[in-house]
Design an enzyme around this catalytic site. Structure first.
Site, PDB file in Angstrom:
ATOM      1  N   LYS A  22       0.921  -1.141   0.004  1.00  0.00           N
ATOM      2  CA  LYS A  22       0.173   0.060   0.042  1.00  0.00           C
ATOM      3  C   LYS A  22       0.897   1.283   0.157  1.00  0.00           C
ATOM      4  CE  LYS A  22      -1.578   1.658   3.860  1.00  0.00           C
ATOM      5  NZ  LYS A  22      -1.533   3.073   4.104  1.00  0.00           N
ATOM      6  N   ASN A  23       1.902   1.463   0.956  1.00  0.00           N
ATOM      7  CA  ASN A  23       2.464   2.511   1.203  1.00  0.00           C
ATOM      8  C   ASN A  23       3.453   2.832  -0.162  1.00  0.00           C
ATOM      9  OD1 ASN A  23       1.264   3.188   3.400  1.00  0.00           O
ATOM     10  ND2 ASN A  23       2.946   2.856   4.815  1.00  0.00           N
ATOM     11  N   CYS A 123      -5.018  13.660  12.818  1.00  0.00           N
ATOM     12  CA  CYS A 123      -5.104  12.382  12.466  1.00  0.00           C
ATOM     13  C   CYS A 123      -5.279  11.511  13.682  1.00  0.00           C
ATOM     14  CB  CYS A 123      -4.018  11.975  11.492  1.00  0.00           C
ATOM     15  SG  CYS A 123      -3.545  10.090  11.265  1.00  0.00           S
ATOM     16  N   ARG A 128       0.882  14.671  13.359  1.00  0.00           N
ATOM     17  CA  ARG A 128       1.428  14.498  11.836  1.00  0.00           C
ATOM     18  C   ARG A 128       1.449  15.710  10.961  1.00  0.00           C
ATOM     19  NH1 ARG A 128      -1.000   8.548   9.768  1.00  0.00           N
ATOM     20  NH2 ARG A 128       1.085   8.760   8.627  1.00  0.00           N
ATOM     21  N   ASP A 313       4.722   0.753  11.955  1.00  0.00           N
ATOM     22  CA  ASP A 313       3.479   0.177  11.537  1.00  0.00           C
ATOM     23  C   ASP A 313       3.108  -1.356  11.863  1.00  0.00           C
ATOM     24  OD1 ASP A 313       2.757   2.533  10.339  1.00  0.00           O
ATOM     25  OD2 ASP A 313       2.883   1.879   8.244  1.00  0.00           O
ATOM     26  N   ARG A 405      -8.886  -0.097   4.037  1.00  0.00           N
ATOM     27  CA  ARG A 405      -7.704   0.466   3.399  1.00  0.00           C
ATOM     28  C   ARG A 405      -6.450   0.212   3.027  1.00  0.00           C
ATOM     29  NH1 ARG A 405      -6.362   4.619   7.287  1.00  0.00           N
ATOM     30  NH2 ARG A 405      -4.637   4.983   5.799  1.00  0.00           N
TER      31      ARG A 405
HETATM   32  C1  UD1 Z   1       4.517   6.914   6.418  1.00  0.00           C
HETATM   33  C2  UD1 Z   1       3.407   5.798   6.098  1.00  0.00           C
HETATM   34  C3  UD1 Z   1       3.001   5.205   7.522  1.00  0.00           C
HETATM   35  C4  UD1 Z   1       4.047   4.970   8.500  1.00  0.00           C
HETATM   36  C5  UD1 Z   1       5.207   6.044   8.526  1.00  0.00           C
HETATM   37  C6  UD1 Z   1       6.501   6.045   9.496  1.00  0.00           C
HETATM   38  C7  UD1 Z   1       2.706   6.135   3.897  1.00  0.00           C
HETATM   39  C8  UD1 Z   1       1.472   6.354   3.031  1.00  0.00           C
HETATM   40  N1  UD1 Z   1       2.386   6.071   5.380  1.00  0.00           N
HETATM   41  O1  UD1 Z   1       3.970   7.807   6.781  1.00  0.00           O
HETATM   42  O2  UD1 Z   1       2.222   4.038   7.378  1.00  0.00           O
HETATM   43  O3  UD1 Z   1       3.386   4.716   9.881  1.00  0.00           O
HETATM   44  O4  UD1 Z   1       5.554   6.641   7.205  1.00  0.00           O
HETATM   45  O5  UD1 Z   1       6.964   4.727   8.932  1.00  0.00           O
HETATM   46  O6  UD1 Z   1       3.689   5.631   3.508  1.00  0.00           O
HETATM   47  N2  UD1 Z   1       6.712  14.618  10.760  1.00  0.00           N
HETATM   48  C9  UD1 Z   1       6.918  15.909  10.968  1.00  0.00           C
HETATM   49  N3  UD1 Z   1       6.821  16.754   9.970  1.00  0.00           N
HETATM   50  C10 UD1 Z   1       6.637  16.451   8.646  1.00  0.00           C
HETATM   51  C11 UD1 Z   1       6.560  15.040   8.245  1.00  0.00           C
HETATM   52  C12 UD1 Z   1       6.560  14.234   9.403  1.00  0.00           C
HETATM   53  O7  UD1 Z   1       7.266  16.434  11.976  1.00  0.00           O
HETATM   54  O8  UD1 Z   1       6.290  17.383   7.671  1.00  0.00           O
HETATM   55  C13 UD1 Z   1       6.971  13.794  12.067  1.00  0.00           C
HETATM   56  C14 UD1 Z   1       5.761  12.769  11.856  1.00  0.00           C
HETATM   57  O9  UD1 Z   1       4.767  13.455  12.857  1.00  0.00           O
HETATM   58  C15 UD1 Z   1       6.380  11.269  12.759  1.00  0.00           C
HETATM   59  C16 UD1 Z   1       7.829  11.437  11.952  1.00  0.00           C
HETATM   60  O10 UD1 Z   1       7.777  12.498  11.465  1.00  0.00           O
HETATM   61  O11 UD1 Z   1       6.567  11.682  14.096  1.00  0.00           O
HETATM   62  C17 UD1 Z   1       7.635  10.318  10.840  1.00  0.00           C
HETATM   63  O12 UD1 Z   1       6.600  10.716   9.765  1.00  0.00           O
HETATM   64  P1  UD1 Z   1       6.604  10.277   8.342  1.00  0.00           P
HETATM   65  O13 UD1 Z   1       7.591   9.244   8.230  1.00  0.00           O
HETATM   66  O14 UD1 Z   1       6.441  11.341   7.533  1.00  0.00           O
HETATM   67  O15 UD1 Z   1       5.194   9.400   8.285  1.00  0.00           O
HETATM   68  P2  UD1 Z   1       4.445   9.516   6.924  1.00  0.00           P
HETATM   69  O16 UD1 Z   1       5.161   9.910   5.771  1.00  0.00           O
HETATM   70  O17 UD1 Z   1       3.168  10.363   7.241  1.00  0.00           O
END
Ligand code: UD1
Length: 427
Positions: A22-23, A123, A128, A313, A405
């Site tokens: 999925k991701n 979320c 996030r 995850d 999902r």
């Molecule tokens: C992706 C995955 C999700 C997984 C996560 C961590 C997809 C669609 N989703 O989510 O299933 O749980 O990686 O492996 O691929 N953060 C910030 N600012 C930002 C972005 C992130 O502070 O702009 C923080 C987040 O709050 C979190 C950390 O960084 O604490 C990691 O998040 P991130 O790796 O970005 O997760 P996603 O890409 O949303």
């Protein structure tokens, strides 16, 4: 709204085909925005989030044609073509349902010079934020404006320009947005402290197949030479390591054995190490990975962290498995705050779990008892399925749309290996 009914206690045994990830799918689909030629993606999982992303892309002017949508085959083939973008706006109505919609921001601004995307908002598993996505685009010359719940990114005249992006924390999504934007920026971009998740390498390989030049694939330093244009490609989505890990937990908690067909060990090192430490046999072979329980799992100490460490995850599904372990396990969640929403539901099934801040202590109990439960996110919902498979009596898992999902044909895959599981309409 549907619910899933499981009568627990059956030992699972047999082969489970692992679907496309999925991701990975959710970051490969927006690559179609980067070219006017056709991008064909194979092995796409049949999931609500993939359909939702398709609709988002349709609204932007991308045509989508699906083969193999009927019949019993797993995996779909979708050909996407963005000959011209019809819109540069990703509206609130779609983005609010699917956070991954933010992944169109980088590709649209790179292709069209500007993009407007609704802010994803809060979320269930924490705040996030998207600040890192925006900082990355600013490093490529974009101007960012926030107004009325939308973020607008505007490239300088002549388009995005390569730059140096240094992420203060590892973010999967921000690395993906940065990569897609950099592929069409002028000159070289260096991304430091890039996420190393296998889905990032999958994205890099797809971009390379489209004509991009990327060095350091699989490492924390990615160097991209931007191109004026990218071309079409034909690309196969990687297998879903989280789906595979979830079925491994189901095998372990039921004292069974499951052969995860298509799963790749190199994507799952920390997950497989966790299973091995819990006393479960893990046997990789040419077609996949065989997981076999040896009595009760033993207790574990685990902490989530970016790849190659143990994935956030998988935290909920491991916790479910460890509710029946021999001894006390200690799990620490370091990526998302508020990712223990499955704990009170598992407790309703008889689990003994204490949470203090980011740490959960799980004391193995002799048995779980079926109950009515529901979860507020995808992996939490799967943890309830894992627990239900081993619980005495009947469990009803509500809010099945979370599972839809992320788990392709869950009931079909589980009943084929011996689970007593069915879906019923709510009400
Ligand atoms: C992706 C995955 C999700 C997984 C996560 C961590 C997809 C669609 N989703 O989510 O299933 O749980 O990686 O492996 O691929 N953060 C910030 N600012 C930002 C972005 C992130 O502070 O702009 C923080 C987040 O709050 C979190 C950390 O960084 O604490 C990691 O998040 P991130 O790796 O970005 O997760 P996603 O890409 O949303």
């Amino acid at each position: 709204m549907d619910r899933i009914i499981i009568r627990g206690g059956n030992r699972l045994s047999g082969r489970v085909p692992i679907s496309g990830a999925k991701n990975a799918a959710l970051t490969l689909l927006p690559c179609a925005l980067l070219t006017d030629e056709a991008l064909t993606l194979r092995n796409l999982p049949r999931l609500a989030d993939v359909d939702g992303f398709g609709h988002l892309l349709n609204g932007l002017g991308v045509s989508t044609a699906v083969e193999g949508a009927r019949g019993n085959d797993f995996g779909r083939v979708m050909t996407l073509r963005a000959e011209q973008l019809a819109s540069t706006v990703a509206p609130y109505d779609i983005v609010r349902k699917m956070r991954a919609s933010i992944l169109v921001l980088g590709p649209i601004v790179a292709r069209a010079g500007e993009a407007t995307v609704s802010l994803p908002g809060g979320c269930a598993i924490g705040n996030r934020p998207i600040d890192l996505h925006l900082k990355a685009l600013e490093a490529l010359g974009a101007e960012i404006e926030l107004a009325a719940g939308y973020v607008r990114a505007k490239a300088p005249r002549g388009g995005l320009v390569g730059g140096r992006i240094v992420f203060p924390v590892v973010s999967v999504g921000a690395t993906e947005n940065a990569l897609m934007a950099a592929a069409l920026a002028k000159g070289e971009t260096v991304i430091e402290n890039a996420a190393r998740e296998p889905e990032i390498a999958d994205l890099c390989r797809c971009l390379v197949a489209m004509g991009a030049e990327i060095d350091g694939i699989g490492t924390e330093r990615l160097t991209i030479q931007g191109k004026d244009r990218l071309h079409g490609a034909d690309y196969r989505v990687m297998p879903d390591r989280i789906e595979a890990g979830s079925y491994a937990c189901a095998a372990a908690i039921t004292g069974g054995s499951l052969d995860l067909i298509g799963a790749r060990t190199e994507d799952m090192t920390a997950i497989l190490a966790g299973l091995t430490d819990a006393g479960i046999s893990v046997t990789p072979h040419a077609e996949g990975i065989l997981i076999a329980a040896n009595g009760r799992p033993t207790a574990l100490t685990l902490s989530t962290a970016p790849f190659p460490a143990f994935p956030t995850d998988m935290q909920a599904q491991f916790m479910a498995m460890l509710t029946l372990a021999d001894g006390a396990s200690v799990l620490t969640e370091t990526i998302f705050e508020n990712r223990y929403m499955h704990v009170p539901e598992l407790a309703r099934m008889g689990a003994d779990i204490q949470v203090r801040g980011r740490t959960a202590v799980v004391r193995g109990v002799d048995a779980l008892i079926g109950a009515e439960v529901m979860a507020t996110d995808l992996r939490a919902s799967m943890s309830l399925i894992v627990a239900a498979l081993a619980a005495e009596g009947e469990t009803q898992v509500h809010r099945v749309y979370h599972l839809d999902r992320g788990y392709e044909r869950l009931e079909e895959k589980l009943s084929a290996v011996g689970a007593d599981i069915e879906r019923a309409s709510e009400g």
